[in-house]
Design a protein around this motif. Sequence first.
Motif, PDB file in Angstrom:
ATOM      1  N   THR A  38       0.829  -1.215   0.000  1.00 29.72           N
ATOM      2  CA  THR A  38       0.000   0.000   0.000  1.00 29.72           C
ATOM      3  C   THR A  38       0.856   1.255   0.000  1.00 29.72           C
ATOM      4  OG1 THR A  38      -1.739  -1.185   1.207  1.00 29.72           O
ATOM      5  CG2 THR A  38      -1.824   1.224   1.227  1.00 29.72           C
ATOM      6  N   LEU A  39       1.918   1.256   0.820  1.00 26.06           N
ATOM      7  CA  LEU A  39       2.805   2.412   0.864  1.00 26.06           C
ATOM      8  C   LEU A  39       3.496   2.641  -0.482  1.00 26.06           C
ATOM      9  CD1 LEU A  39       4.453   1.981   4.390  1.00 26.06           C
ATOM     10  CD2 LEU A  39       2.747   3.672   3.704  1.00 26.06           C
ATOM     11  N   VAL A  40       3.930   1.567  -1.120  1.00 30.19           N
ATOM     12  CA  VAL A  40       4.595   1.696  -2.424  1.00 30.19           C
ATOM     13  C   VAL A  40       3.626   2.235  -3.466  1.00 30.19           C
ATOM     14  CG1 VAL A  40       5.653   0.400  -4.310  1.00 30.19           C
ATOM     15  CG2 VAL A  40       6.313  -0.078  -1.950  1.00 30.19           C
ATOM     16  N   LEU A  41       2.390   1.753  -3.461  1.00 29.32           N
ATOM     17  CA  LEU A  41       1.397   2.237  -4.426  1.00 29.32           C
ATOM     18  C   LEU A  41       1.066   3.713  -4.191  1.00 29.32           C
ATOM     19  CD1 LEU A  41      -1.034  -0.823  -4.616  1.00 29.32           C
ATOM     20  CD2 LEU A  41       0.585  -0.041  -6.365  1.00 29.32           C
ATOM     21  N   VAL A  42       0.927   4.106  -2.935  1.00 27.45           N
ATOM     22  CA  VAL A  42       0.651   5.507  -2.626  1.00 27.45           C
ATOM     23  C   VAL A  42       1.830   6.375  -3.046  1.00 27.45           C
ATOM     24  CG1 VAL A  42       0.280   7.143  -0.743  1.00 27.45           C
ATOM     25  CG2 VAL A  42      -0.963   4.974  -0.772  1.00 27.45           C
ATOM     26  N   TRP A  43       3.027   5.913  -2.779  1.00 28.20           N
ATOM     27  CA  TRP A  43       4.237   6.636  -3.181  1.00 28.20           C
ATOM     28  C   TRP A  43       4.291   6.817  -4.697  1.00 28.20           C
ATOM     29  CZ3 TRP A  43       9.790   4.393  -1.915  1.00 28.20           C
ATOM     30  CH2 TRP A  43      10.766   5.260  -2.420  1.00 28.20           C
ATOM     31  N   GLU A  44       4.083   5.736  -5.419  1.00 22.41           N
ATOM     32  CA  GLU A  44       4.119   5.791  -6.888  1.00 22.41           C
ATOM     33  C   GLU A  44       3.040   6.723  -7.423  1.00 22.41           C
ATOM     34  OE1 GLU A  44       5.590   4.712 -10.678  1.00 22.41           O
ATOM     35  OE2 GLU A  44       6.329   3.890  -8.778  1.00 22.41           O
ATOM     36  N   LEU A  57      12.199  13.424  -5.416  1.00 28.60           N
ATOM     37  CA  LEU A  57      11.608  12.198  -4.884  1.00 28.60           C
ATOM     38  C   LEU A  57      11.301  11.268  -6.047  1.00 28.60           C
ATOM     39  CD1 LEU A  57      10.563  10.614  -2.438  1.00 28.60           C
ATOM     40  CD2 LEU A  57       8.322  11.665  -2.809  1.00 28.60           C
ATOM     41  N   PRO A  58      12.125  10.280  -6.294  1.00 28.41           N
ATOM     42  CA  PRO A  58      11.883   9.355  -7.403  1.00 28.41           C
ATOM     43  C   PRO A  58      10.760   8.383  -7.076  1.00 28.41           C
ATOM     44  CG  PRO A  58      13.818   8.670  -6.185  1.00 28.41           C
ATOM     45  CD  PRO A  58      13.383   9.969  -5.582  1.00 28.41           C
ATOM     46  N   ALA A  59      10.076   7.944  -8.112  1.00 29.88           N
ATOM     47  CA  ALA A  59       9.026   6.934  -7.945  1.00 29.88           C
ATOM     48  C   ALA A  59       9.653   5.572  -7.682  1.00 29.88           C
ATOM     49  CB  ALA A  59       8.155   6.882  -9.192  1.00 29.88           C
ATOM     50  N   PRO A  60       8.935   4.668  -7.003  1.00 28.75           N
ATOM     51  CA  PRO A  60       9.473   3.327  -6.768  1.00 28.75           C
ATOM     52  C   PRO A  60       9.891   2.608  -8.046  1.00 28.75           C
ATOM     53  CG  PRO A  60       7.542   3.686  -5.413  1.00 28.75           C
ATOM     54  CD  PRO A  60       7.641   4.862  -6.327  1.00 28.75           C
ATOM     55  N   SER A  61       9.145   2.824  -9.136  1.00 31.58           N
ATOM     56  CA  SER A  61       9.515   2.193 -10.403  1.00 31.58           C
ATOM     57  C   SER A  61      10.876   2.689 -10.895  1.00 31.58           C
ATOM     58  CB  SER A  61       8.445   2.478 -11.463  1.00 31.58           C
ATOM     59  OG  SER A  61       8.250   3.882 -11.617  1.00 31.58           O
ATOM     60  N   ALA A  62      11.145   4.001 -10.724  1.00 22.70           N
ATOM     61  CA  ALA A  62      12.445   4.547 -11.125  1.00 22.70           C
ATOM     62  C   ALA A  62      13.553   4.032 -10.220  1.00 22.70           C
ATOM     63  CB  ALA A  62      12.392   6.073 -11.096  1.00 22.70           C
ATOM     64  N   TRP A  64      13.635   1.144  -8.707  1.00 17.89           N
ATOM     65  CA  TRP A  64      13.893  -0.242  -9.110  1.00 17.89           C
ATOM     66  C   TRP A  64      14.695  -0.305 -10.400  1.00 17.89           C
ATOM     67  CZ3 TRP A  64      13.836  -5.141  -7.538  1.00 17.89           C
ATOM     68  CH2 TRP A  64      13.846  -6.142  -8.496  1.00 17.89           C
ATOM     69  N   THR A  65      14.289   0.475 -11.404  1.00 18.85           N
ATOM     70  CA  THR A  65      14.933   0.419 -12.713  1.00 18.85           C
ATOM     71  C   THR A  65      16.397   0.832 -12.635  1.00 18.85           C
ATOM     72  OG1 THR A  65      12.828   0.903 -13.801  1.00 18.85           O
ATOM     73  CG2 THR A  65      14.833   1.266 -15.082  1.00 18.85           C
ATOM     74  N   GLU A  66      16.680   1.951 -11.976  1.00 16.31           N
ATOM     75  CA  GLU A  66      18.049   2.443 -11.947  1.00 16.31           C
ATOM     76  C   GLU A  66      18.933   1.644 -10.995  1.00 16.31           C
ATOM     77  OE1 GLU A  66      18.918   6.514 -11.978  1.00 16.31           O
ATOM     78  OE2 GLU A  66      17.078   7.118 -13.016  1.00 16.31           O
ATOM     79  N   THR A  67      18.348   1.097  -9.941  1.00 14.83           N
ATOM     80  CA  THR A  67      19.148   0.264  -9.041  1.00 14.83           C
ATOM     81  C   THR A  67      19.552  -1.037  -9.716  1.00 14.83           C
ATOM     82  OG1 THR A  67      17.977   1.183  -7.119  1.00 14.83           O
ATOM     83  CG2 THR A  67      19.202  -0.854  -6.785  1.00 14.83           C
ATOM     84  N   PRO A 238      17.460   8.097  -7.485  1.00 16.97           N
ATOM     85  CA  PRO A 238      16.908   6.734  -7.481  1.00 16.97           C
ATOM     86  C   PRO A 238      17.913   5.681  -7.031  1.00 16.97           C
ATOM     87  CG  PRO A 238      16.218   7.890  -9.457  1.00 16.97           C
ATOM     88  CD  PRO A 238      17.218   8.766  -8.781  1.00 16.97           C
ATOM     89  N   VAL A 239      19.168   5.822  -7.447  1.00 20.68           N
ATOM     90  CA  VAL A 239      20.196   4.862  -7.021  1.00 20.68           C
ATOM     91  C   VAL A 239      20.450   4.991  -5.522  1.00 20.68           C
ATOM     92  CG1 VAL A 239      22.594   4.142  -7.321  1.00 20.68           C
ATOM     93  CG2 VAL A 239      21.256   4.865  -9.305  1.00 20.68           C
ATOM     94  N   ALA A 240      20.457   6.226  -5.024  1.00 18.90           N
ATOM     95  CA  ALA A 240      20.649   6.429  -3.586  1.00 18.90           C
ATOM     96  C   ALA A 240      19.507   5.798  -2.789  1.00 18.90           C
ATOM     97  CB  ALA A 240      20.749   7.927  -3.279  1.00 18.90           C
ATOM     98  N   PHE A 241      18.275   5.973  -3.264  1.00 20.84           N
ATOM     99  CA  PHE A 241      17.129   5.330  -2.606  1.00 20.84           C
ATOM    100  C   PHE A 241      17.262   3.812  -2.659  1.00 20.84           C
ATOM    101  CE2 PHE A 241      14.954   9.337  -2.361  1.00 20.84           C
ATOM    102  CZ  PHE A 241      13.979   9.161  -1.399  1.00 20.84           C
TER     103      PHE A 241
END
Length: 277
Positions: A38-44, A57-62, A64-67, A238-241
């Motif tokens: 739920t937190l990830v969906l709200v964040w995205e 503030l990068p989105a969770p999808s970003a 994931w992709t850059e990491t 995103p990489v830092a996150f």
Amino acid sequence: MSGTPSLEQAPPGFRVSLPSLNLGWLRRLGVAVLTLATLVLVWEAGVRIFAVPRFILPAPSAVWTETVAVGPALFVDLRATLTTVLGGYIVAILVAFPIAVAISSSRAASSAIYPLLLVKQSIPVVALAPILTVVMGTGESARITITALIAIFPLVVGMATGLSAAPRELLELSASMKASWFKRLVDIRLPCAVPHVFGALKVAIGLALIGAVVAEFVAAERGLGYLIYSSTAYFRLPVAFGAMLVLSCMGMLLFQAVVLAERIFFPWAVSREEDPA
């Protein structure tokens, strides 16, 4: 076979407690996963709806992709940080135990050592790390020392508290039976100290992770802390996150490893909590 007991022949407490334990564990896991999702969906959704720039503030999808795009280098950084954490943690344990024994055995030692520990604890690690780096260099030994210094205080306090928690009656009885100091330590003090020691070990493993990251901020060419520092310097948030989330997962796994060690080697010292209905 007639000699093998069946489930119906098992004691009622066994038949009831085993399924309830499994259901309680699954229920807690399901609630945790649902909350995280739920937190990830709200964040995205929030990042996309409000068009928040990814360098803020990068989105969770970003994330994931850059990491994932970092590739094998991420595992090299992970291994470097894990080496520092475990090295500092082990050094802290080896140093803290004799100090705790001395504090719990002698009031004079306690009066002499505790003020030094408080002075050390009052110095922020971010202020101490650069000085140690200048003195010891930028190698692994400096990072392990910084990690050990930040983890040692709760270990000493927890171990000393546990060693001092032994029942006085048992100590006096063993002394009247001419038991040596070492035998009283091994047979009475250490078993009584186990719950306190593992409580301190659980706190110290988290502090060791913090110490390793701070050390990598100051002087390192590899590690998740260095990856966070270098990524934010170039606005690769995103990489830092992603590195921060990997650190979080590492901390949880290390904490659970300490919990598992306590349950395996000292099951009698683990307090069993009833699952909520």
